[in-house]
Enzyme design. Structure first.
Site, short mmCIF file in Angstrom:
data_model
loop_
_atom_site.label_atom_id
_atom_site.label_comp_id
_atom_site.label_asym_id
_atom_site.label_seq_id
_atom_site.Cartn_x
_atom_site.Cartn_y
_atom_site.Cartn_z
N TYR A 198 0.85 -1.20 0.00
CA TYR A 198 0.00 0.00 0.00
C TYR A 198 0.88 1.24 0.00
CZ TYR A 198 1.14 0.53 4.98
OH TYR A 198 1.81 0.70 6.16
N CYS A 199 0.27 2.36 -0.40
CA CYS A 199 0.94 3.66 -0.32
C CYS A 199 -0.14 4.72 -0.07
CB CYS A 199 1.74 3.95 -1.59
SG CYS A 199 0.75 4.05 -3.09
N THR A 200 0.18 5.97 -0.23
CA THR A 200 -0.76 7.05 0.14
C THR A 200 -2.05 7.03 -0.68
OG1 THR A 200 1.21 8.38 0.52
CG2 THR A 200 -0.91 9.52 0.59
N GLY A 202 -2.17 5.13 -3.83
CA GLY A 202 -2.16 3.99 -4.74
C GLY A 202 -1.19 4.07 -5.90
N ILE A 227 -4.17 4.55 1.14
CA ILE A 227 -4.71 4.82 2.49
C ILE A 227 -5.90 5.77 2.41
CG2 ILE A 227 -4.15 5.77 4.76
CD1 ILE A 227 -1.13 5.15 3.90
#
Ligand SMILES: [Zn+2]
Ligand SMILES: [Zn+2]
Length: 357
Positions: A198-200, A202, A227
């Protein structure tokens, strides 16, 4: 025809204040083939400038990546404009949870080689062969699975203030660095574990998942919309929130609170804290975590050295800086040996060790 921002941040802030209207902060990205990024960029600027859009948008041959704010009452117009562009029609807009009218104070639309500085040579692997996109519900299930390794694809200063429970948070300054570390540490598990990332918002996972598949990982998953979208789905569908702390964001708000936990500490005194300060010394601008007390005591500075320089008259400071490059690139930093409580985040093996024992 005006194609560039003309107002200073200060002048803009006054205008926003005067207008007294609520603004929305949002972000979106799309990988798409753009043949003439400069022309596309100019068109966007002209329309968005009239809609009072502010933000930082990157346009490249490979697509567009934007973070911006606009008056809430012009959202429909903005959306309609996006819908006139093929590859932006019905695109998911990640709308920020905590609104701040001052999140952006300039409209900057820039042409770049890439929409994310990922340091990858895209010709060496198939960027369209991505991982499986999962929503919040499926993601929650996956990360409870013993055969899952959950990896945070962001940098140290982001994961330090908030991350998913049990996530591996590589202690890296750049995205590129994290790829090699993760590959090396998980090389025994390319086939038997689920690699969930995952990241901020996508966007980083779009490339990372394709890269890891190319490197031989068999079961690669990515959190759809990152997220930001996860948090929205959690609220909308009343799911359990497995994210602790704050989500670091790249605008003047710096972070959004997702849970009430404060998981970081003041880099200067060690007290629980999770608010980043951008060192007030113009020659430094180190991004670090500082509690309210230290903020006052240190005058928003990262060291007594910076505090001394910052207290000098402006002209003297300028003379001291002469010959040094501009260090406004704050997000590249966020580390300094003299900050005693800056945590080492390298815990990549923890989740694997746990189920072996
Ligand atoms: Zn402190
Ligand atoms: Zn400093």
């Amino acid at each position: 025809m005006q194609l560039y921002n003309k107002l200073s941040a200060k002048e803009r802030a006054v205008l926003i204040e005067k207008a007294g209207k609520d603004r929305l902060t949002l972000s979106f990205y799309q990988y798409a083939k753009i043949n003439n990024p400069q022309e596309f960029r100019d068109q966007l600027f002209l329309v968005w400038d009239t809609l009072d859009v502010l933000g930082r948008i990157y346009v490249a041959n490979e697509g567009i990546n934007g973070q911006l704010s606009l008056p809430a009452d012009r959202f429909q117009e903005f959306k309609s404009h996006l819908d006139t562009i093929d590859f932006l029609k019905d695109i998911r807009l990640n709308i920020a949870i905590e609104q701040d009218n001052m999140s952006f104070l300039k409209l900057k639309v820039k042409v770049r080689n890439k929409i994310v500085a990922d340091g990858l040579n895209d010709d060496t692997f198939d960027v369209t062969n991505k991982g499986v996109h999962v929503g919040a519900e499926k993601f929650n299930e996956l990360i409870e699975d013993n055969d899952t390794v959950l990896v945070d694809m962001r940098n140290h200063y982001e994961s330090e203030i908030g991350h998913f429970k049990n996530a591996v948070t590589p202690d890296v300054d750049t995205f590129r660095e994290s790829l090699d570390i993760i590959e090396e540490d998980l090389k025994e598990h390319k086939e038997d574990k689920n690699l969930v990332m995952y990241c901020t918002g996508g966007i980083r996972c779009e490339k990372a998942s394709a890269y890891f598949k190319h490197k031989g990982f068999k079961n690669v998953f990515q959190l759809e919309g990152g997220i930001i979208e996860y948090t929205r789905q959690i609220k909308e569908n009343e799911l359990e929130n497995k994210f602790i702390g704050k989500n670091f964001v790249f605008d003047d708000r710096r972070a959004e609170k997702i849970s009430d936990d404060v998981i970081a500490q003041c880099h200067q005194c060690g007290k629980p804290a999770d608010v980043h300060t951008n060192c007030a010394n113009d020659a430094c601008h180190l991004l670090f975590i500082q509690c309210d007390e230290c903020k006052v005591e240190m005058d928003n500075c990262c060291s007594t050295n910076c505090q001394d320089i910052n207290a000098l008259p402006y002209e003297e400071q300028k003379a001291l800086r002469k010959g040094q490059g501009n260090s406004n690139d704050i997000f590249k930093k966020g580390r300094a040996d003299y900050l005693p409580f800056k945590k080492d985040l390298r815990n990549i093996y923890d989740s694997l060790k746990k189920d072996k024992s």
